[in-house]
Scaffold this active site. Structure first.
Site, short mmCIF file in Angstrom:
data_model
loop_
_atom_site.label_atom_id
_atom_site.label_comp_id
_atom_site.label_asym_id
_atom_site.label_seq_id
_atom_site.Cartn_x
_atom_site.Cartn_y
_atom_site.Cartn_z
N HIS A 199 0.83 -1.22 0.00
CA HIS A 199 0.00 0.00 0.00
C HIS A 199 0.86 1.28 0.00
CE1 HIS A 199 0.43 0.27 4.36
NE2 HIS A 199 -0.43 -0.66 4.62
N HIS A 231 -4.36 -8.19 15.37
CA HIS A 231 -4.52 -6.95 14.58
C HIS A 231 -5.35 -7.33 13.35
CE1 HIS A 231 -3.65 -3.33 12.46
NE2 HIS A 231 -2.45 -3.60 12.01
N GLU A 276 -5.74 -5.74 10.51
CA GLU A 276 -5.31 -5.32 9.17
C GLU A 276 -5.04 -6.56 8.32
OE1 GLU A 276 -2.17 -2.35 8.91
OE2 GLU A 276 -2.78 -1.89 6.86
N ASP A 304 -2.99 -7.68 6.18
CA ASP A 304 -1.73 -8.42 6.01
C ASP A 304 -1.59 -9.49 7.11
OD1 ASP A 304 -1.58 -6.10 7.58
OD2 ASP A 304 0.59 -5.95 7.42
N HIS A 343 -0.74 -0.82 15.29
CA HIS A 343 -0.79 0.38 14.48
C HIS A 343 -2.23 0.83 14.18
CE1 HIS A 343 -1.11 0.23 9.82
NE2 HIS A 343 -0.87 1.48 10.04
N ASP A 354 2.69 -5.65 14.74
CA ASP A 354 3.39 -4.65 13.91
C ASP A 354 4.59 -4.02 14.62
OD1 ASP A 354 2.04 -4.78 11.51
OD2 ASP A 354 0.69 -3.13 11.94
N TYR A 378 10.50 1.31 8.52
CA TYR A 378 9.16 0.81 8.87
C TYR A 378 8.51 1.74 9.90
CZ TYR A 378 5.55 -2.44 10.38
OH TYR A 378 4.33 -3.02 10.68
N HIS A 394 6.16 -8.86 11.23
CA HIS A 394 6.91 -8.62 9.99
C HIS A 394 8.40 -8.78 10.25
CE1 HIS A 394 3.45 -7.04 7.82
NE2 HIS A 394 3.21 -6.19 8.78
FE1 FEO Z 1 -0.86 -2.74 10.53
FE2 FEO Z 1 1.24 -5.20 9.40
O1 FEO Z 1 -0.38 -4.30 9.61
#
Ligand code: FEO
Length: 414
Positions: A25, A79, A81, A83, A146, A165, A193, A224
């Site tokens: 994104h 989370h 989101e 991903d 996040h 995250d 990041y 990640h």
């Molecule tokens: Fe806020 Fe890795 O997603």
């Protein structure tokens, strides 16, 4: 091909290493990325987080290589989101006996993405524990690190923090641990990041660091990138520096140019700042060096610009005039920086024009909107080609910009 990796007996990495993603994104994932998921096999079986939806099959394959999917009891979602939660519907379907475990906000967020009407949920409040047998997971909410529903999970018996995250980086590699990869590179990507994803929520990051400070931690397993086991103090210290918004001794000259007139101005501003840095170095050779960078906005990714801008105390922002306005790349820089809400900087607007106002004026107007402090009340402008006088003004402004950056750095050292 992705392989599972043992963190501890019964605690394994089962995520997906995405070597090919280059646009996350708008984040330039030049080194690829990973979506980390972790499987805990105890009396109860729990999967922490999932992966992006296109890689659900690989996640299922990795989990199934360790345990029968029907035996999975819990799908822990830290989370919502996509991903991390993108493959949750596939895992709910593949693991018919599993309950989704998350906080109440996360359940609401998941319901915004998916039809969860048939999902079994167990809602944990911050501080609640989920017993898995010999081991347990304590959920701690970390709002805005996040998203509002973000949480981390701590496993006290193994001293593992599953940090989602927080403390992540976008690096695709076959290595999983911080002592298997180049530490400066991990920290560089960690900073990028942080600057691009988490920077607007620095205060919440500091709160997260406070929340985890009393915990005994031997492993930090983010969602990640690299897992931390040998360099946790260095990583926490780096995060504290970034989240505290400390200035580095740094000046950036960011510009876009049409027929190289604005570029000539940018180079002169850069030269003035470099000169000032050299004077400082002559006066005090043991002081940190002033970092001055010349960055063409159309040839540098926004991701890199943001990573460098995070701790710069001063920036020169220049644009040639195009259609009585900014060049598009500089408009993107201003819009991106506005959202990232970096700490106040001293900023100079400059640019060339042909026959009417435009680029430089638009930048000058944007400086207070960015919550930066203008170096000059009006932008430095040059009609068509900069004259010797225009370039002298640029050089002087570069020196003043460097002085401002140095003073901001020194003030932070006190
Ligand atoms: Fe806020 Fe890795 O997603």
């Amino acid at each position: 091909m992705n392989l599972t990796t043992e963190l501890r007996p019964g605690v394994d990495y089962v995520g997906y290493v995405d070597y090919n993603v280059r646009d996350f994104h708008s984040y330039d994932t030049r080194l690829g990325a990973t979506y980390n998921a972790y499987l805990i096999r105890d009396e109860k079986i729990a999967l922490i987080d999932t992966v992006k939806a296109p890689f659900a099959a690989q996640l299922k394959r990795n989990v199934a290589s360790l345990v029968d999917l029907e035996k999975v009891d819990y799908l822990v979602c830290l989370h919502a989101e996509l991903d991390h939660a993108g493959s949750l519907p596939a895992m709910v379907e593949a693991c018919p006996n599993a309950t989704v475990v998350c906080n109440a906000k996360c359940k609401d967020a998941l319901a915004g993405f998916f039809d969860v009407s048939n999902w079994k949920f167990q809602i944990l409040n911050s501080g609640d524990s989920l017993s898995l047998g010999k081991r347990s997971l304590t959920l701690v909410n970390v709002p805005m690190v996040h998203w509002p529903e973000s949480s981390v999970a701590y496993m006290p018996e193994e001293k593992i923090l599953f940090s989602n995250d927080a403390f992540g980086q976008h690096i695709a590699t076959s290595e999983r641990f911080d002592d298997e990869y180049d530490l400066p590179k991990i920290l560089e990507e960690g900073k990028s990041y942080y600057a691009n994803i988490v920077a607007p929520y620095g205060r919440q990051v500091l709160k997260t660091l406070e929340a985890v400070a009393p915990l005994e931690i031997e492993l930090v397993a983010p969602a990640h990138g690299i897992i931390w086991r040998s360099h946790i103090p260095e990583m926490f210290a780096a995060y504290k520096t970034w989240a505290s918004n400390k200035y580095a001794p740094k000046v950036l000259v960011i510009y876009d140019t049409m027929w190289q007139s604005t570029e000539l101005m940018a180079e002169e501003i850069y030269a003035g700042a470099v000169d000032y840095g050299r004077k400082l170095a002559n006066e005090n050779p043991s002081a940190p060096k002033l970092d001055v960078q010349l960055m063409h906005a159309r040839k540098t990714t926004l991701t890199r610009l943001a990573a460098e801008a995070l701790d710069a105390g001063a920036v020169a922002l220049g644009s040639a005039t195009l259609n009585a306005w900014l060049m598009p790349a500089m408009a993107s820089v201003l819009a991106y920086f506005q959202g990232l809400k970096f700490r106040e900087k001293t900023a100079l607007a400059f640019g060339s024009f042909g026959w009417g106002p435009g680029g430089a004026e638009a930048i000058q107007k944007a400086i207070p909107e960015l919550k930066y402090v203008p170096l000059t009340e009006t932008p430095i402008k040059a009609k068509q080609r900069p004259t010797a006088d225009d370039l002298a003004k640029c050089r002087e402004a570069g020196e003043n910009l460097a002085k401002a950056a140095w003073e901001r750095y020194l003030a932070d050292q006190q």
